[in-house]
Scaffold this active site. Structure first.
Site, PDB file in Angstrom:
ATOM      1  CB  THR A  40      18.177  15.075   2.050  1.00 25.28           C
ATOM      2  OG1 THR A  40      18.634  13.926   1.416  1.00 25.28           O
ATOM      3  CG2 THR A  40      17.195  14.665   3.087  1.00 25.28           C
ATOM      4  CG  ASP A  56      13.847  15.095  -0.536  1.00 22.14           C
ATOM      5  OD1 ASP A  56      14.414  15.226  -1.630  1.00 22.14           O
ATOM      6  OD2 ASP A  56      14.449  14.746   0.507  1.00 22.14           O
ATOM      7  NE  ARG A  58      15.627  16.212  -7.279  1.00 21.03           N
ATOM      8  CZ  ARG A  58      15.513  17.413  -7.844  1.00 21.03           C
ATOM      9  NH1 ARG A  58      16.395  18.347  -7.551  1.00 21.03           N
ATOM     10  NH2 ARG A  58      14.546  17.679  -8.667  1.00 21.03           N
ATOM     11  CE  LYS A  72      16.115  11.465  -0.174  1.00 26.17           C
ATOM     12  NZ  LYS A  72      16.423  12.843  -0.443  1.00 26.17           N
ATOM     13  N   GLY A  86      22.594  12.701   3.882  1.00 21.75           N
ATOM     14  CA  GLY A  86      24.044  12.553   3.783  1.00 21.75           C
ATOM     15  C   GLY A  86      24.361  11.502   2.742  1.00 21.75           C
ATOM     16  CB  SER A 168      20.944  20.358   0.990  1.00 17.35           C
ATOM     17  OG  SER A 168      19.979  19.600   0.299  1.00 17.35           O
ATOM     18  CG  ASP A 205      17.885  22.039  -1.167  1.00 16.97           C
ATOM     19  OD1 ASP A 205      17.882  20.859  -0.798  1.00 16.97           O
ATOM     20  OD2 ASP A 205      18.913  22.640  -1.497  1.00 16.97           O
ATOM     21  CB  SER A 208      15.061  18.488  -1.514  1.00 10.75           C
ATOM     22  OG  SER A 208      16.040  18.781  -0.574  1.00 10.75           O
TER      23      SER A 208
END
Lengths: 273, 245
Positions: A40, A56, A58, A72, A86, A168, A205, A208
């Site tokens: 995320t 995002d 994923r 999300k 999380g 993240s 990242d 994500s």
């Protein structure tokens, strides 16, 4: 000899009985299964007329991407939305629960829900579970008192901010916000900045990826732009499409509607105890 | 049946006296270094802080030094190990000069030497606790590389250490392009250092920018960045959310 201690059922919250045994097992190399997390990047920012939330799409299970296009940005109230990072189960469950609580509250008071209400309900629940409900949320909405944006951490602390990132990919997204955010953004500028921040998370990242979801909330209403940007299309797609080989031949089709098999007795005996 | 806890440490591959001779954790540390290639050479920025755990102990640590005629070394991590590396490199350059053969060690060679040193120390479980950034220009060719404390090395158009990897690299990936002018390069580095100042707890607002070109190396005087704190939302953040913080 009878047992003098009466076994009382647990009152609620987590039971920590198995923790020691779990610790002992992981030392021996037996690890619990990994759970589905949303790696995320989630962001929120306040602009002239309201708030814009971005995320995002994923969802990861350890090193594997288990859902390439998950949602999300969760609905809390017609004027309040919440992004969650999380453990996926925790964010879903907690936002669903508070969303229902808010609806009941709306019926009770007859008024539009306020963002602080959602904030307080969420933070009380998360604090109660001492950080074990692993949900990091970005809550945004517009109510009678104006536009609001808050971040909620798994342990129950909250922040009220003009722009926020979690997950993240939060550092990559925050780098974009810290260098480009200013007050009094217009709607399109805000959407562009949020998209840029999420893209920064997606490309820098590993937790994500995939697409960008945006939700714009203003006094007038909300606009949920699902897959606003899709910067990761399939690289190679066959132009011919797929052709499946010949299947088994259909010889006979017989459809029996179920209702005909069931006898509905009107005004029959009531259910007995 | 009673089980007694074993007194043996987890990694009992090493003998009893070796623990006092290995680096186990860093003490005085420097935070990120950010560097990028530009039109005439390499630009590098680092702040001047040396933290002792969570205390800001030293505020005038020069974490970037010239190496020979062609290279510039920036380091984050343990300051004493950085000083040790400078001693090794000093010796290396001295021996090179003693050959007096008209050739001098360029950035690629120094980078390779550092990689070997770092990797060999790591294999002996006694690492030099640094992340190094090596930049330079030799015969018109620009070079920018990095080595970490475990010996991971690579070269790229822009590098960063520590927190810079998470906060500065996304910005550089988006906004760096070939043939940046000096002013644009400095502006881009300052943008990265400002974000690091906001979001890295061990960063301080006193930085230096070093430039290395074919002509040589110059390092600026320490200066500070302008920061903006006047968001109206910061003035009374809980206006709408009475009771929260």
């Amino acid at each position: 000899m009878s047992k003098s201690v009466i076994e009382t059922p647990p009152k609620g919250g987590f039971s920590f009985d198995l923790c020691k045994r779990n610790e002992m097992l992981s030392k021996k190399g037996v690890n619990p299964p990994s759970f589905r997390k949303t790696g995320t990047t989630i962001v929120g920012l306040t602009f002239q007329d309201g708030v814009i939330l971005g995320a995002d799409t994923r969802a990861t299970e350890g090193p594997i991407v288990c859902d390439k296009n998950c949602e999300k940005i969760h609905y809390m109230a017609p004027n309040i939305y919440c992004c969650g990072a999380g453990t996926a189960a925790d964010t879903e469950a907690v936002t669903d629960m508070v969303s229902s609580q808010l609806q009941l509250h709306r019926y009770h008071t007859g008024r539009e829900s306020r963002v602080v209400t959602a904030l307080t309900l969420l933070k009380r629940h998360l604090f109660n579970y001492q950080g074990y409900v692993s949900a990091a949320l970005v809550l945004g909405g517009v109510d009678v008192t104006g536009p609001h944006l808050h971040t909620i951490y798994p342990h129950g602390s909250t922040d009220t901010l003009p722009f926020a990132t979690m997950g993240s990919g939060s550092l990559a997204a925050m780098a974009v916000f810290e260098s480009k955010y200013r007050e009094g953004l217009t709607r399109n500028e805000g959407i562009e900045l949020v998209t840029e921040a999420i893209c920064s998370g997606i490309f820098n990242d590993l937790g994500s990826g995939s697409n960008v979801d945006i939700c714009v909330i203003t006094k007038g209403g909300k606009e949920y732009l699902r897959n606003h940007l899709q910067p990761n299309p399939r690289t190679y797609t066959s132009s011919k499409g797929y052709s499946f080989p010949k299947k088994t031949e259909v010889l006979l089709t017989k459809i029996i509607p179920l209702k005909e098999k069931v006898e509905i007795i009107e005004g029959g005996d009531a259910m007995e105890e | 049946m009673q089980f007694t806890a074993s007194k043996q440490p987890e990694n009992c591959l090493l003998g009893p006296e070796s623990d006092s001779q290995r680096t186990l954790y860093p003490y005085v540390t420097g935070t990120s270094v950010v560097a990028l290639k530009y039109k005439d050479g390499v630009l590098m920025a680092a702040d001047m802080g040396g933290s002792y755990g969570s205390t800001l102990r030293y505020k005038s640590v020069e974490r970037m030094k010239p190496i020979g005629k062609h290279s510039l070394l920036g380091a984050s991590g343990e300051i004493s190990d950085f000083q040790e590396i400078l001693k090794y490199l000093d010796e290396l350059i001295l021996y090179d000069n003693m050959w007096d053969d008209g050739n001098s060690l360029g950035p690629k060679e120094v980078h390779n030497y550092l990689t070997r040193v770092m990797y060999n120390r790591r294999n002996k479980f006694n690492p030099l606790w640094n992340s190094l950034v090596l930049g330079g220009v030799k015969k018109g060719e620009k070079y920018l590389g990095t080595v970490s404390m475990i010996g991971v090395n690579f070269e790229d158009n822009h590098v960063a250490t520590g927190f810079g990897n998470h906060l500065a690299r996304p910005i550089l990936r988006q906004e760096w392009h070939e043939n940046l002018s000096f002013e644009d390069g400095v502006k881009l580095l300052e943008k990265c250092m400002r974000v690091l100042l906001y979001r890295d707890r061990s960063a301080i607002n006193k930085l230096q920018i070093a430039k290395i070109t074919e002509e040589g190396m110059t390092i600026s005087q320490p200066y500070s960045l302008k920061t903006y704190w006047e968001f109206s939302a910061f003035e009374n953040p809980t206006q709408g959310a009475v009771g929260s913080w």
